[in-house]
Design a protein around this motif. Structure first.
Motif, PDB file in Angstrom:
ATOM      1  N   SER A 128      51.983  71.197 -17.521  1.00  0.00           N
ATOM      2  CA  SER A 128      51.179  71.789 -16.457  1.00  0.00           C
ATOM      3  C   SER A 128      52.064  72.330 -15.343  1.00  0.00           C
ATOM      4  CB  SER A 128      50.201  70.746 -15.891  1.00  0.00           C
ATOM      5  OG  SER A 128      50.906  69.612 -15.438  1.00  0.00           O
ATOM      6  N   ASN A 143      46.262  75.944 -15.539  1.00  0.00           N
ATOM      7  CA  ASN A 143      45.355  76.457 -16.558  1.00  0.00           C
ATOM      8  C   ASN A 143      44.888  75.263 -17.393  1.00  0.00           C
ATOM      9  OD1 ASN A 143      44.230  77.494 -18.988  1.00  0.00           O
ATOM     10  ND2 ASN A 143      45.313  79.421 -18.713  1.00  0.00           N
ATOM     11  N   TRP A 176      42.738  74.893 -19.806  1.00  0.00           N
ATOM     12  CA  TRP A 176      42.552  75.087 -21.249  1.00  0.00           C
ATOM     13  C   TRP A 176      43.880  75.062 -22.001  1.00  0.00           C
ATOM     14  CZ3 TRP A 176      37.656  74.374 -22.085  1.00  0.00           C
ATOM     15  CH2 TRP A 176      36.739  74.745 -21.101  1.00  0.00           C
TER      16      TRP A 176
END
Length: 484
Positions: A350, A355, A357
């Motif tokens: 991350s 994001n 998804w």
């Protein structure tokens, strides 16, 4: 929901048990979603957020074992009614709290009331149903309460985004009122057992022994480790914990029968439980906070972030429980936490902007798969290692271990994150969560022994049906019932 039971009294008892447990489970499943909004309004930052969770867990975790004895001594209905009234009153205190300190006090009192609800509701089922219908009733109770874990976070997110965080506590009032009405309608003789003694000194020592070290872990950032305001509670709490263990060795009816830990799978399984459930508590806490406070997502989306875990767990837990029944729980308990830890390591990808998804969901799905492979075999290994007569107290002890592990895990978050949650702090907490899960797998691989007799269908079925809700609630149990 339809319950194909002959007796009207049994229907009432089942609905009462489901609604009473639903209240406690709902509160557990929605609180993390509300923490950022609570901190914005009442201040206190991460410290306040930790205390809002841990004040509840200190009293709940340390009084679970007492609640079973109270239910036996005073009667299931009396204790359940007291728990409902107390939970309703303290929920209103939380909803109306003008300051963070008042909210934390209300949460501690709410934990006292919550400790009375689930053990008493299960005890009411076991005293109303005979053996064959009892298993079916507990399964229906499990299915009914699972709704709280799926709907709870979404409902909490919607309320936080639309009406405000205070309504997260206010929603408890309606199901409590309905349950109290049903208790008034119920015409059944309350059950009290003779010869039950409550270990009050042990209970006091347990509460103080947990509160002191947890206070130090949460507040050390404000005062420093060398401050007497930190050292004195930590030392006093540690002495109280030592006194608690001594008390449990000498009490005639101890809250925590230490003799159970002479059984290998029970002892090793509870050590694994401590690592795994500390990780679960930390992981669920930090992901929801990170998505709201760092990534800037609304509470509703943050609440949905971990929904795949519940769905995968419900779909696969029973299957993994059946496989563990055929092949033994050892390697499921070893590989499951390792997979779950790998899921958290995937979240190290991350970065800003976040994001969900691409950066978080793959890790969450892998974690969900590992968790599904872990929980039912873990429960089966622990309960399958002791006699059926000890299953009630064994489950209660394991529940207390998991609650306390979650309590300490939340207290450690501030030590890992630092003064402010950011991307680097999130990565550190994710790494610690992964390490704890992997350690739980290593302990299981080295210590758990597969039973020679793998025909314990009762244990496997019970473990599988309970696994979905245990992720969220750490499955409060009862001392003397035959169910977990």
């Amino acid at each position: 929901m339809s319950f194909p039971l002959v007796s009207r009294t049994q229907r009432l008892v089942l609905w009462i048990a489901i609604l009473a447990s639903f209240v406690s489970f709902l509160d557990s499943s929605v609180i993390n979603v509300a923490l950022p909004a609570i901190s914005r309004e009442l201040g206190g930052g991460l410290t306040t957020q930790q205390w809002v969770v841990d004040a509840y867990l200190i009293t709940l975790g340390s009084l679970i074992l007492v609640a079973g004895s109270l239910s036996d001594l005073l009667g299931r209905i009396v204790v359940l009614r007291a728990g409902l009234i107390g939970f309703g009153a303290t929920s209103l205190m939380c909803a109306l709290a003008p300051t963070g300190e008042v909210l934390i006090l209300a949460r501690a009192l709410q934990g006292v009331a919550g400790a009375l609800l689930v053990p008493s509701s299960l005890a009411l089922i076991t005293s109303t149903f005979e053996e064959a219908p009892r298993a079916k009733a507990i399964g229906q109770w499990t299915a009914g309460t699972t709704v709280a874990f799926i709907a709870g976070p979404l409902l909490g997110g919607v309320l936080v985004d639309s009406a405000g965080w205070r309504w997260v506590f206010g929603i408890n009032v309606l199901p409590i009122a309905v349950t109290l009405y049903l208790l008034g309608v119920l015409r059944v003789r309350d059950v009290r057992e003779e010869g039950v003694r409550i270990d009050y000194p042990g209970a006091v020592l347990c509460v103080l022994g947990l509160a002191g070290p947890v206070y130090g872990l949460i507040e050390h950032g404000n005062f420093g480790w060398r401050s007497p305001l930190i050292l004195m509670p930590v030392v006093f709490g540690t002495l109280c914990l030592a006194g608690f263990l001594w008390r449990e060795r000498t009490a005639q009816q101890p809250l925590l029968p230490l003799s159970l830990f002479s059984v290998r799978n029970f002892a090793v399984g509870n050590v694994a439980t401590a690592f795994i459930y500390a990780a679960l508590s930390i992981g669920g806490f930090i992901i929801v906070l990170f998505l709201q406070q760092v990534a800037g997502f609304p509470a509703t989306f943050a609440a949905l972030a971990l929904l795949p875990v519940s769905i995968v767990n419900i779909l696969l837990a029973s299957w993994f429980g059946s496989l563990a029944g055929r092949f033994g729980p050892r390697w499921f308990m070893a590989l499951g936490p390792a997979l779950a830890g790998g899921g958290y390591l995937l979240m190290l990808a991350s970065e800003m902007p976040v994001n969900y998804w691409a950066q978080l969901l793959p890790g969450i799905l892998l974690f969900a798969l590992g968790l599904s492979a872990t929980v039912a075999p873990l429960t089966a290994a622990i309960l399958g290692s002791i006699s059926e007569q000890q299953a009630g107290i064994g489950s209660a002890v394991n529940n207390a271990v998991s609650r306390v592990a979650g309590l300490i895990g939340i207290a450690l978050v501030g030590l890992v994150v630092g003064n402010k949650l950011d991307l680097d702090g999130f990565h550190r907490v994710v790494t610690v969560t992964a390490v704890l899960l992997i350690l739980g797998g290593i302990v299981s691989a080295l210590g758990i022994q597969n039973p020679r007799d793998r025909s314990a269908g009762r244990i496997q079925q019970e473990a599988s049906s309970n696994s979905a809700r245990r992720y969220w609630t750490f499955r409060p149990g009862r001392q003397k019932s035959g169910s977990s």
